[in-house]
Design an enzyme around this catalytic site. Structure first.
Site, PDB file in Angstrom:
ATOM      1  N   GLN A   1      -4.503  -1.183   9.681  1.00  7.25           N
ATOM      2  CA  GLN A   1      -4.434  -2.426   9.325  1.00  7.25           C
ATOM      3  C   GLN A   1      -4.897  -3.609   9.894  1.00  7.25           C
ATOM      4  OE1 GLN A   1      -3.279  -3.422   6.008  1.00  7.25           O
ATOM      5  NE2 GLN A   1      -3.919  -5.318   6.440  1.00  7.25           N
TER       6      GLN A   1
ATOM      7  N   ASP B   1     -11.220   2.771   4.207  1.00 12.34           N
ATOM      8  CA  ASP B   1     -11.560   1.143   4.098  1.00 12.34           C
ATOM      9  C   ASP B   1     -13.065   1.272   3.980  1.00 12.34           C
ATOM     10  OD1 ASP B   1      -9.517  -0.695   3.924  1.00 12.34           O
ATOM     11  OD2 ASP B   1      -9.050  -0.749   6.045  1.00 12.34           O
TER      12      ASP B   1
ATOM     13  N   LYS C   1       0.665  -1.270   0.074  1.00 11.47           N
ATOM     14  CA  LYS C   1       0.075  -0.017  -0.093  1.00 11.47           C
ATOM     15  C   LYS C   1       1.011   1.234  -0.143  1.00 11.47           C
ATOM     16  CE  LYS C   1      -3.643  -2.214   2.261  1.00 11.47           C
ATOM     17  NZ  LYS C   1      -4.502  -2.883   3.444  1.00 11.47           N
TER      18      LYS C   1
END
Ligand code: NAD
Length: 284
Positions: free
Chosen positions: A97, A120, A53
């Site tokens: 994460q 997200d 990422k």
């Protein structure tokens, strides 16, 4: 003839669009959109995902950084960091994460993220926006699946769409996106009876199950478009999807391979979400 859907090529196109958007944003606002990733603990798979990422964000010219915390980190310390990132004007996207180490609870941390920075798309405010058709940030993997369907030119209005899997990350938001496009959506899950019959009726099948090679050619119509989200290991330890590729290839209208289908789209859509968040926050 089955058309293979090249997720790598579509993801490259999305990343090029985002890079262009980042350059325009920077010209207008004097800074690049910022993606900030919180990585707690030493989980090796998470470390790889976060590195990918970070690299992808840098490649499109984004700012931001990875905030690394020890595996002993508690919920309070994570909440303090999230609050700090919520307040920081140069932070447009915050991604925590998962999984978090056992010393921390994920739910309060995810709830603490400012929905406007929740790239997200997991915050209940964004989930509610998705289901009500209001603007918001949408989870990356299902958005990637929808983009693949759009690139193929699949007519979704009135199509019978079957989503196999009901997770909050893939299945449910996928169903909401397809419903938003006026498909007639069925959501199947581990307690569903007659999955094969449901598959046989579907024009579009999105498989997000986590069961290697579950879906067979005999379950599917020849006109079906099949999106395979699954990332599993087969008996030989080889990466494979939820769809039995060898069996299904040649039998349906279109199919995503694993790897090289949905996988590359997820990070591309994360970058797009970050640009969207930055633009929305700036009132663009
Ligand atoms: P999950 O385990 O949270 O959910 C799986 C779903 O499948 C559940 O809703 C369950 O009810 C359903 N299910 C299980 N067995 C079933 C069966 N026999 N018949 C019908 N439904 C069944 O998983 P997830 O997070 O949604 O991920 C699904 C798959 O997609 C996994 O293989 C995962 O690795 C993969 N994935 C890929 C990406 C990507 O970027 N390519 C992103 C997220 C997830």
């Amino acid at each position: 003839m089955t058309r293979l859907i090249d997720g790598k090529a579509v993801a490259a196109k999305v990343r090029a669009e985002v890079a262009q958007g980042v350059a325009e944003y920077r010209a207008r606002h004097g800074r690049a959109p910022g993606l900030h990733v919180v990585l707690a603990g030493e989980d090796p798979a998470s470390a790889v995902y976060v590195r990918n990422k970070e690299r992808a964000a840098a490649e499109v010219g984004m700012a931001g950084r990875v905030h690394r915390l020890p595996s002993s980190v508690g919920t309070e310390a994570l909440l303090a960091l999230v609050r700090e990132l919520n307040q920081a004007p140069e932070v447009d996207g915050i991604l925590v994460q998962l999984p978090l180490p056992p010393s921390a609870h994920a739910e309060p941390v995810l709830l603490a993220i400012d929905p406007a920075k929740d790239v997200d798309g997991f915050h209940p405010v964004n989930v509610g926006a998705l289901w009500t058709g209001a603007p918001g940030l949408v989870p990356c993997t299902p958005r990637g699946c929808l983009r693949l369907l759009d690139e193929l030119g699949v007519e979704l209005a009135g199509a019978r769409a079957l989503v196999i899997g009901r997770s909050n990350i893939v299945g449910k938001p996928m169903a909401a996106l397809l419903l938003g496009r006026s498909a007639t959506v069925t959501v199947a899950h581990s307690r569903t009876r007659g999955l094969q019959e449901l598959c046989r009726e579907a024009d579009v099948v999105v498989a997000a199950v986590g069961r290697a090679k579950l879906v067979k050619a005999s379950w599917l119509r020849e006109e079906a478009v099949v999106i395979d989200v699954g990332m599993n290991r087969d008996e030989a330890g080889k990466l494979c999807g939820d769809v039995d590729f060898e069996d299904v290839h040649g039998h349906v209208a279109a199919l995503t391979p694993v790897p090289g289908g949905v996988g590359p789209m997820t990070i591309a859509m994360l970058l797009e979400n970050t640009l969207r968040a930055a633009r929305a926050r700036a009132g663009d």
